[in-house]
Design an enzyme around this catalytic site. Structure first.
Site, PDB file in Angstrom:
ATOM      1  N   LYS A 123       0.816  -1.219   0.000  1.00  0.00           N
ATOM      2  CA  LYS A 123       0.000   0.000   0.000  1.00  0.00           C
ATOM      3  C   LYS A 123       0.848   1.267   0.000  1.00  0.00           C
ATOM      4  CE  LYS A 123      -4.370  -1.658   1.768  1.00  0.00           C
ATOM      5  NZ  LYS A 123      -5.234  -1.885   2.908  1.00  0.00           N
ATOM      6  N   LYS A 207      -4.458  -9.362  -7.559  1.00  0.00           N
ATOM      7  CA  LYS A 207      -5.646  -9.844  -6.836  1.00  0.00           C
ATOM      8  C   LYS A 207      -6.889  -9.071  -7.282  1.00  0.00           C
ATOM      9  CE  LYS A 207      -6.319  -8.318  -2.607  1.00  0.00           C
ATOM     10  NZ  LYS A 207      -6.260  -7.991  -1.187  1.00  0.00           N
ATOM     11  N   LYS A 210     -11.605  -4.524  -4.523  1.00  0.00           N
ATOM     12  CA  LYS A 210     -12.574  -3.431  -4.633  1.00  0.00           C
ATOM     13  C   LYS A 210     -11.878  -2.097  -4.881  1.00  0.00           C
ATOM     14  CE  LYS A 210     -13.091  -4.364   0.286  1.00  0.00           C
ATOM     15  NZ  LYS A 210     -13.847  -5.248   1.118  1.00  0.00           N
TER      16      LYS A 210
HETATM   17  P1  TYM Z   1     -10.889  -7.474   3.130  1.00  0.00           P
HETATM   18  O1  TYM Z   1     -12.010  -6.601   3.485  1.00  0.00           O
HETATM   19  O2  TYM Z   1      -9.845  -6.964   2.190  1.00  0.00           O
HETATM   20  O3  TYM Z   1     -11.431  -8.829   2.538  1.00  0.00           O
HETATM   21  C1  TYM Z   1     -12.415  -9.589   3.236  1.00  0.00           C
HETATM   22  C2  TYM Z   1     -12.198 -11.066   3.019  1.00  0.00           C
HETATM   23  O4  TYM Z   1     -12.225 -11.356   1.615  1.00  0.00           O
HETATM   24  C3  TYM Z   1     -11.041 -12.042   1.254  1.00  0.00           C
HETATM   25  N1  TYM Z   1     -10.658 -11.618  -0.092  1.00  0.00           N
HETATM   26  C4  TYM Z   1     -10.364 -12.458  -1.087  1.00  0.00           C
HETATM   27  N2  TYM Z   1     -10.355 -13.801  -1.145  1.00  0.00           N
HETATM   28  C5  TYM Z   1     -10.026 -14.353  -2.323  1.00  0.00           C
HETATM   29  N3  TYM Z   1      -9.702 -13.632  -3.438  1.00  0.00           N
HETATM   30  C6  TYM Z   1      -9.696 -12.285  -3.413  1.00  0.00           C
HETATM   31  N4  TYM Z   1      -9.398 -11.587  -4.506  1.00  0.00           N
HETATM   32  C7  TYM Z   1     -10.043 -11.633  -2.200  1.00  0.00           C
HETATM   33  N5  TYM Z   1     -10.151 -10.333  -1.826  1.00  0.00           N
HETATM   34  C8  TYM Z   1     -10.517 -10.349  -0.531  1.00  0.00           C
HETATM   35  C9  TYM Z   1     -10.008 -11.624   2.273  1.00  0.00           C
HETATM   36  O5  TYM Z   1      -8.954 -12.561   2.362  1.00  0.00           O
HETATM   37  C10 TYM Z   1     -10.840 -11.557   3.535  1.00  0.00           C
HETATM   38  O6  TYM Z   1     -10.989 -12.832   4.111  1.00  0.00           O
HETATM   39  N6  TYM Z   1      -8.011  -7.217   7.215  1.00  0.00           N
HETATM   40  C11 TYM Z   1      -9.170  -7.830   6.623  1.00  0.00           C
HETATM   41  C12 TYM Z   1     -10.444  -7.610   7.403  1.00  0.00           C
HETATM   42  C13 TYM Z   1     -10.360  -7.993   8.836  1.00  0.00           C
HETATM   43  C14 TYM Z   1     -10.391  -9.305   9.369  1.00  0.00           C
HETATM   44  C15 TYM Z   1     -10.348  -9.151  10.775  1.00  0.00           C
HETATM   45  C16 TYM Z   1     -10.480 -10.576   8.780  1.00  0.00           C
HETATM   46  C17 TYM Z   1     -10.268  -7.133   9.880  1.00  0.00           C
HETATM   47  N7  TYM Z   1     -10.269  -7.823  11.051  1.00  0.00           N
HETATM   48  C18 TYM Z   1     -10.352 -10.247  11.622  1.00  0.00           C
HETATM   49  C19 TYM Z   1     -10.486 -11.666   9.652  1.00  0.00           C
HETATM   50  C20 TYM Z   1     -10.427 -11.514  11.045  1.00  0.00           C
HETATM   51  C21 TYM Z   1      -9.384  -7.248   5.232  1.00  0.00           C
HETATM   52  O7  TYM Z   1      -8.968  -6.160   4.923  1.00  0.00           O
HETATM   53  O8  TYM Z   1     -10.178  -8.030   4.444  1.00  0.00           O
END
Ligand code: TYM
Length: 347
Positions: A123, A207, A210
């Site tokens: 980032k 990847k 969004k």
């Molecule tokens: P975030 O919001 O980026 O994504 C949410 C979940 O979606 C999965 N994901 C994907 N899986 C497969 N292919 C992709 N292209 C893809 N893009 C996103 C992510 O792996 C995730 O499981 N830091 C985390 C949010 C978070 C969290 C937590 C997760 C905050 N606290 C505690 C688990 C436990 C995040 O930014 O996910």
């Protein structure tokens, strides 16, 4: 006098996971996370799911949009099959244990650990890291707090969150070690299925996200059936037909991605999908994939739209989930305060 702190050797299994409401959800979020959250319900283990709005503001969010996206995220969870009666569904900022425990973890985690996070490095790559928010740097400590505020044992996530979960384990272990307790579990990441890393439809090395500037790179859960079909038709591929085995997709990231997406949507293995379509051209595979994607996603989109027509009901569900989440995390946090030596006389 504070209660003696319990130090269990084993922990009751509990599942927690979160998604940022920093934009609309994508097919990557659905296959890598949401679909799997739904599968975990009703297996006799408590499931807690969270829209992590405090993580979202580590980069600036328009307040009105953030509120809208949080509600839309909640609608997506419910439309995809999360039952608020069987799972706890809430948004992070309504349960203050997350922020409170994050502060304690800010004091447990080391600067060097945060600096090594590849998401932080990605980032800030090519940018002035000094100008990023302190919250973006400390973000994984808040994530560890989300998880450990419930003494979570299992966290279903996509592949990209693996390093953050390793850090969560390091924070739990250092806390237990520094305070000579066995208080926090060493959480297991659960990264499974055919689509743990869904890639961009335009570039197989990136990847699906969004935050990608190109809308053509992703399928959004709010896309119409026509938009989904058009994006899949235009998805980057190569001129070769599908191979006989997965081995044949080794250096074909775009082709591999479409096979993984098909497998994820169908709940099958990638091997199985390759075996079925061996020798087929993408010209015939893509319409099949588009039909499958629409058949899975269209009912979710319709249900999301129905739910979004009643935002007060969504807020009610989130509030109720938050109260249940608070009832679990508050006593855990109070024990943490005791462990670290805070005077707690205001009970
Ligand atoms: P975030 O919001 O980026 O994504 C949410 C979940 O979606 C999965 N994901 C994907 N899986 C497969 N292919 C992709 N292209 C893809 N893009 C996103 C992510 O792996 C995730 O499981 N830091 C985390 C949010 C978070 C969290 C937590 C997760 C905050 N606290 C505690 C688990 C436990 C995040 O930014 O996910």
């Amino acid at each position: 006098m504070s209660e003696p702190v319990q130090t269990p050797q084993t922990f009751t299994p509990r599942i927690f996971s979160g998604i940022q409401p920093s934009g609309g959800l994508t097919l990557g979020n659905y296959l890598g996370a949401l679909k799997r959250f739904v599968e975990k319900q009703g297996q006799g283990i408590e499931t807690i799911y969270c829209l992590v709005d405090m993580h979202a503001i580590t980069v600036w969010q328009d307040p009105e949009k953030l509120r809208q996206q949080t509600r839309e995220g909640a609608a997506a969870f419910i439309a995809a099959g999360i039952d608020p009666a069987r799972s706890i569904l809430f948004n992070q900022s309504q349960v203050t244990a997350h922020a409170e425990l994050a502060w304690i973890f800010n004091c447990v985690a080391r600067m060097g650990w945060m600096g090594r996070m590849t998401q932080w490095k990605d980032k800030t790559a090519g940018k002035n890291a000094e100008a990023e928010s302190l919250g973006l740097f400390a973000y994984p400590a808040l994530m560890a707090a989300d998880i450990l505020a419930y003494k979570t044992t299992h966290v279903p996530v996509g592949e990209d969150q693996k390093q953050h979960l390793e850090l969560t384990r390091d924070i739990a272990a250092k806390f237990n070690h520094d305070y000579k307790v066995n208080f926090f579990p060493i959480t297991e990441p659960v990264i499974e299925g055919a689509a743990t890393r869904v890639m961009s439809l335009r570039d197989g090395s990136k990847k699906m996200s969004k935050s990608d500037p190109s809308d053509q790179s992703r399928i959004n859960l709010t896309d119409s059936a026509e938009a989904i079909a058009a994006k899949i038709r235009k998805a980057k591929t190569d001129p070769e037909p599908l191979p006989e085995t997965l081995e044949g997709l080794k250096d074909r990231p775009e082709a591999r991605n479409l096979v993984n997406i098909y497998a994820g949507l169908a709940g099958r293995t990638a091997e199985d999908v390759v075996a079925e379509f061996a020798g087929a051209q993408f010209g015939s595979f893509k319409p099949r994939l588009a039909d499958l994607a629409v058949s899975v996603l269209a009912p979710i989109t319709t249900e999301m739209n129905r739910l979004m027509a009643d935002p007060a009901e969504i807020d009610r569900i989130l509030g109720e989930g938050a109260a249940r989440a608070d009832a679990i995390s508050r006593p855990i946090l109070e024990q943490v305060y005791d462990i670290v030596g805070m005077v707690r006389s205001r009970r």
